[in-house]
Design a protein around this motif. Structure first.
Motif, PDB file in Angstrom:
ATOM      1  N   VAL A 100      -0.850 -95.240   0.081  1.00 31.50           N
ATOM      2  CA  VAL A 100      -0.024 -95.875  -0.947  1.00 31.50           C
ATOM      3  C   VAL A 100       1.107 -94.941  -1.358  1.00 31.50           C
ATOM      4  N   GLU A 101       0.785 -93.712  -1.643  1.00 26.16           N
ATOM      5  CA  GLU A 101       1.800 -92.757  -2.096  1.00 26.16           C
ATOM      6  C   GLU A 101       2.873 -92.528  -1.040  1.00 26.16           C
ATOM      7  N   THR A 102       2.458 -92.361   0.190  1.00 27.39           N
ATOM      8  CA  THR A 102       3.395 -92.040   1.280  1.00 27.39           C
ATOM      9  C   THR A 102       4.235 -93.242   1.688  1.00 27.39           C
ATOM     10  N   LEU A 103       3.589 -94.352   1.950  1.00 32.23           N
ATOM     11  CA  LEU A 103       4.297 -95.499   2.526  1.00 32.23           C
ATOM     12  C   LEU A 103       5.165 -96.232   1.517  1.00 32.23           C
ATOM     13  N   THR A 104       4.756 -96.277   0.257  1.00 28.27           N
ATOM     14  CA  THR A 104       5.591 -96.949  -0.738  1.00 28.27           C
ATOM     15  C   THR A 104       6.819 -96.122  -1.106  1.00 28.27           C
ATOM     16  N   ALA A 105       6.821 -94.856  -0.758  1.00 28.46           N
ATOM     17  CA  ALA A 105       7.984 -94.001  -1.027  1.00 28.46           C
ATOM     18  C   ALA A 105       9.104 -94.217  -0.007  1.00 28.46           C
ATOM     19  N   PHE A 138       4.277-103.756  -0.934  1.00 26.69           N
ATOM     20  CA  PHE A 138       3.135-103.095  -0.296  1.00 26.69           C
ATOM     21  C   PHE A 138       1.842-103.488  -1.000  1.00 26.69           C
ATOM     22  N   ARG A 139       0.839-103.817  -0.212  1.00 24.97           N
ATOM     23  CA  ARG A 139      -0.449-104.225  -0.767  1.00 24.97           C
ATOM     24  C   ARG A 139      -1.576-103.671   0.096  1.00 24.97           C
ATOM     25  N   VAL A 140      -2.633-103.203  -0.554  1.00 26.51           N
ATOM     26  CA  VAL A 140      -3.867-102.809   0.115  1.00 26.51           C
ATOM     27  C   VAL A 140      -4.924-103.830  -0.271  1.00 26.51           C
ATOM     28  N   SER A 141      -5.619-104.363   0.716  1.00 31.00           N
ATOM     29  CA  SER A 141      -6.675-105.334   0.461  1.00 31.00           C
ATOM     30  C   SER A 141      -7.955-104.892   1.171  1.00 31.00           C
ATOM     31  N   ARG A 142      -9.091-105.253   0.573  1.00 32.86           N
ATOM     32  CA  ARG A 142     -10.400-104.969   1.158  1.00 32.86           C
ATOM     33  C   ARG A 142     -10.956-106.264   1.760  1.00 32.86           C
ATOM     34  N   GLN A 143     -11.488-106.171   2.954  1.00 32.22           N
ATOM     35  CA  GLN A 143     -12.096-107.309   3.654  1.00 32.22           C
ATOM     36  C   GLN A 143     -13.391-107.715   2.945  1.00 32.22           C
ATOM     37  N   ILE A 144     -13.560-109.007   2.719  1.00 30.51           N
ATOM     38  CA  ILE A 144     -14.790-109.479   2.090  1.00 30.51           C
ATOM     39  C   ILE A 144     -15.609-110.377   3.019  1.00 30.51           C
ATOM     40  N   LEU A 156      10.344 -90.392   8.918  1.00 29.64           N
ATOM     41  CA  LEU A 156       9.520 -89.192   9.044  1.00 29.64           C
ATOM     42  C   LEU A 156       8.231 -89.277   8.239  1.00 29.64           C
ATOM     43  N   ALA A 157       8.257 -89.909   7.085  1.00 30.55           N
ATOM     44  CA  ALA A 157       7.042 -90.037   6.274  1.00 30.55           C
ATOM     45  C   ALA A 157       6.011 -90.917   6.980  1.00 30.55           C
TER      46      ALA A 157
END
Length: 102
Positions: A27-32, A39-45, A72-73
């Motif tokens: 989250v920190e790296t890619l949203t920068a 940007f969203r992170v989801s957990r598989q249910i 580069l990031a």
């Protein structure tokens, strides 16, 4: 608009500090990266998929998506974290399908 998604599983145990550190770093790296939107992170249910998480983001077009892939990031994150901590993944990149394309 391009919607980039990647579903993946980690080598870390579910709920572990390793899992949390990986996701937080992503989250920190890619949203920068300036071209990354929504940007969203989801957990598989669902028990139907062995992949535990998904990253989803959008880009204004091919140029922005290419910029992200070459940034580069992003390259650094893939080399330092992704290749070492992701056990399996599938990537999907979509653009809207309009009536004029039928």
């Amino acid at each position: 608009m391009i919607r980039h998604t990647v579903a993946f599983s980690l080598i870390h145990e579910p709920g572990s500090s390793g899992e949390r550190e990986f996701l937080d770093a992503a989250v920190e790296t890619l949203t920068a990266i300036p071209v990354v939107q929504d940007f969203r992170v989801s957990r598989q249910i669902s028990p139907k998929s062995p992949l535990a998480f998904q990253f989803e983001m959008t880009f204004d077009g091919v140029e922005a998506f290419t910029s992200y892939n070459n940034h580069l990031a992003h390259v650094g994150f893939v080399e330092s974290r992704w290749t070492k901590e992701v056990s399996d993944f599938q990537e999907f990149d979509f653009e809207p399908y309009g009536l004029e394309e039928r």
